[in-house]
Design a protein around this motif. Structure first.
Motif, short mmCIF file in Angstrom:
data_model
loop_
_atom_site.label_atom_id
_atom_site.label_comp_id
_atom_site.label_asym_id
_atom_site.label_seq_id
_atom_site.Cartn_x
_atom_site.Cartn_y
_atom_site.Cartn_z
N PRO A 94 0.79 -1.23 0.00
CA PRO A 94 0.00 0.00 0.00
C PRO A 94 0.83 1.28 0.00
CG PRO A 94 0.07 -0.93 2.19
CD PRO A 94 0.77 -1.91 1.31
N VAL A 95 2.08 1.18 0.42
CA VAL A 95 2.94 2.36 0.45
C VAL A 95 4.38 1.89 0.35
CG1 VAL A 95 3.14 2.39 2.98
CG2 VAL A 95 3.39 4.52 1.72
N GLU A 96 5.25 2.74 -0.14
CA GLU A 96 6.65 2.36 -0.33
C GLU A 96 7.26 1.84 0.98
OE1 GLU A 96 10.90 4.40 -1.70
OE2 GLU A 96 9.00 5.44 -2.08
N GLY A 97 7.89 0.69 0.90
CA GLY A 97 8.55 0.12 2.06
C GLY A 97 7.67 -0.76 2.91
N VAL A 98 6.38 -0.85 2.57
CA VAL A 98 5.43 -1.65 3.35
C VAL A 98 4.80 -2.69 2.42
CG1 VAL A 98 3.28 -1.63 4.68
CG2 VAL A 98 4.95 0.22 4.98
N ALA A 99 4.92 -3.96 2.80
CA ALA A 99 4.39 -5.04 1.97
C ALA A 99 2.91 -5.29 2.22
CB ALA A 99 5.18 -6.32 2.22
N ARG A 100 2.49 -5.17 3.50
CA ARG A 100 1.11 -5.49 3.86
C ARG A 100 0.66 -4.61 5.02
NH1 ARG A 100 4.06 -9.71 4.32
NH2 ARG A 100 3.61 -10.01 6.54
N ASP A 127 -5.16 7.12 2.62
CA ASP A 127 -3.84 7.65 2.27
C ASP A 127 -2.94 7.48 3.49
OD1 ASP A 127 -4.54 8.57 -0.35
OD2 ASP A 127 -5.56 10.27 0.59
N PHE A 128 -1.74 6.94 3.27
CA PHE A 128 -0.85 6.63 4.38
C PHE A 128 0.39 7.51 4.34
CE2 PHE A 128 -3.06 2.69 3.21
CZ PHE A 128 -3.71 2.43 4.41
N ASP A 129 0.86 7.86 5.53
CA ASP A 129 2.15 8.53 5.63
C ASP A 129 3.25 7.55 5.21
OD1 ASP A 129 0.76 10.66 6.63
OD2 ASP A 129 1.55 10.51 8.68
N LYS A 130 4.21 8.05 4.48
CA LYS A 130 5.30 7.18 4.04
C LYS A 130 6.15 6.72 5.22
CE LYS A 130 9.38 7.03 1.07
NZ LYS A 130 10.24 7.78 0.11
N ASP A 131 6.33 7.60 6.19
CA ASP A 131 7.17 7.28 7.34
C ASP A 131 6.32 6.74 8.48
OD1 ASP A 131 9.50 8.23 6.05
OD2 ASP A 131 8.98 10.29 6.62
#
Length: 340
Positions: A41-47, A87-91
């Motif tokens: 769903p967001v860079e660096g996060v698989a699930r 919408d998710f924060d990248k960090d």
């Protein structure tokens, strides 16, 4: 609104989908467009899964279990206009101590998010020299201040009540071991200051029915009713192919929530759809949050699916309370005060 009154604010813009014409078994139905959060769903996060949301400033905000691409889970912040599209924060969420210094957990997973009075509390499972409960507070979702860990290891599935009872904070938890615990009952603890916890009471043990015969654990924050607390929890069974997680329901006593008034002998939701049966951990429906509208009695249940997705399901206060009461079976360890 029907006969069952929920003691909570109205949320007129909560996510909702009308009941299908035919529902077999419990009066809970899935959102037709599930899962609402897919993989990567967001860079660096698989699930993202096993996460909690809450109404905030006319919209919705949530804390999400983000399984990073290195395999370590952390808490991520997400925002939504409708409670469905996020919408998710990248960090990941930055936690600090009382002096504002970085105070990041080693890992953090299965967060809950509960508002008590004017403060929002995040509760998660983290490392405290073993699996234990982590806590933090915020008023603006910009600064997240860690609170002392409430319990010793080993413990999981902590859920704070949305208001004080008899002047004390209340929290459910599930004492466990350091691994994939093959046992577990739900307990309740009290605190005047969120630092010192006591008056520990047993609430519910694993059930006699197969779907919750191995262990149980807290799910969404209890919903206050006129005459009790509606609790969605998870029950686990053991099979030749591993654990199966289902969603159960109970109603706790209003002033003494260690007493179970009604406990549904049947599961309310069990893995049946592809996104619940197939994933990183198959066969999981894991409730972590509800949004409920006191004006209409509508309830939306957010649940993790197969440790890979977030699903959404719906019911109404009238239907679910009636179903729990009609299918209730309680034992001595449920109805006693929980002190021995």
């Amino acid at each position: 609104m029907g006969n069952v009154k929920m003691i909570s604010p109205a949320v007129p813009n909560m996510p909702w989908q009308e009941r299908p014409e035919k529902i077999v078994n419990a009066p809970v139905w899935r959102y037709k467009e599930n899962p609402i959060i897919g993989r990567n769903p967001v860079e660096g996060v698989a699930r993202i899964f096993n996460s909690a949301v809450i109404p905030y400033e006319g919209k919705f905000i949530g804390v999400f279990r983000g399984e990073q691409t290195n395999g370590i889970p952390y808490v991520y912040l997400g925002r939504s206009e409708d409670g469905i599209h996020w919408d998710f924060d990248k960090d990941k969420v930055r936690f600090v101590d009382e002096e504002g210094n970085d105070f990041m957990p080693v890992y953090a997973y299965d967060p809950r998010l509960v508002k008590v009075e004017d403060t929002y509390y995040i509760i998660w499972c983290g490392d405290f020299y073993g699996a234990a409960i982590g806590m933090a507070k915020t008023k603006d979702f910009k600064t997240f201040t860690r609170i002392e860990n409430p319990f010793l290891p080993f413990n999981r599935n902590a859920v704070l009540f949305p208001r004080k009872v008899n002047g004390n904070f209340l929290m459910l938890s599930r004492p466990s071991d350091s691994g994939h615990t093959p046992f577990g009952d739900i307990f309740i603890s009290e605190s005047k200051d969120l630092t010192y916890w006591g008056k520990h009471r047993h609430v519910m043990g694993r059930g006699n029915e197969w779907w919750e015969s191995l262990k149980i654990g807290g799910g969404a924050a209890p919903i206050e009713l006129e005459d009790g607390w509606l609790l969605f929890y998870h029950g686990v069974s053991g099979t030749c192919n591993g654990y199966v997680y289902s969603i159960g329901g109970a109603i706790l006593d209003k002033e003494n929530p260690s007493i179970v008034k009604y406990r549904c002998t049947d599961f309310l939701l069990t893995p049946e759809e592809w996104y619940e049966e197939r994933g990183f951990v198959p066969n999981v429906c894991f409730p972590c949050a509800t949004i409920h509208d006191s004006a209409t009695g509508r309830i939306a249940i957010y649940y993790g699916a197969a440790d890979s997705y977030v699903g959404l399901a719906f019911t109404t206060a009238d239907e679910i309370v009636s179903y729990i009461k009609e299918h209730s079976v309680t034992g001595e360890s449920d109805t006693e005060i929980g002190r021995r």
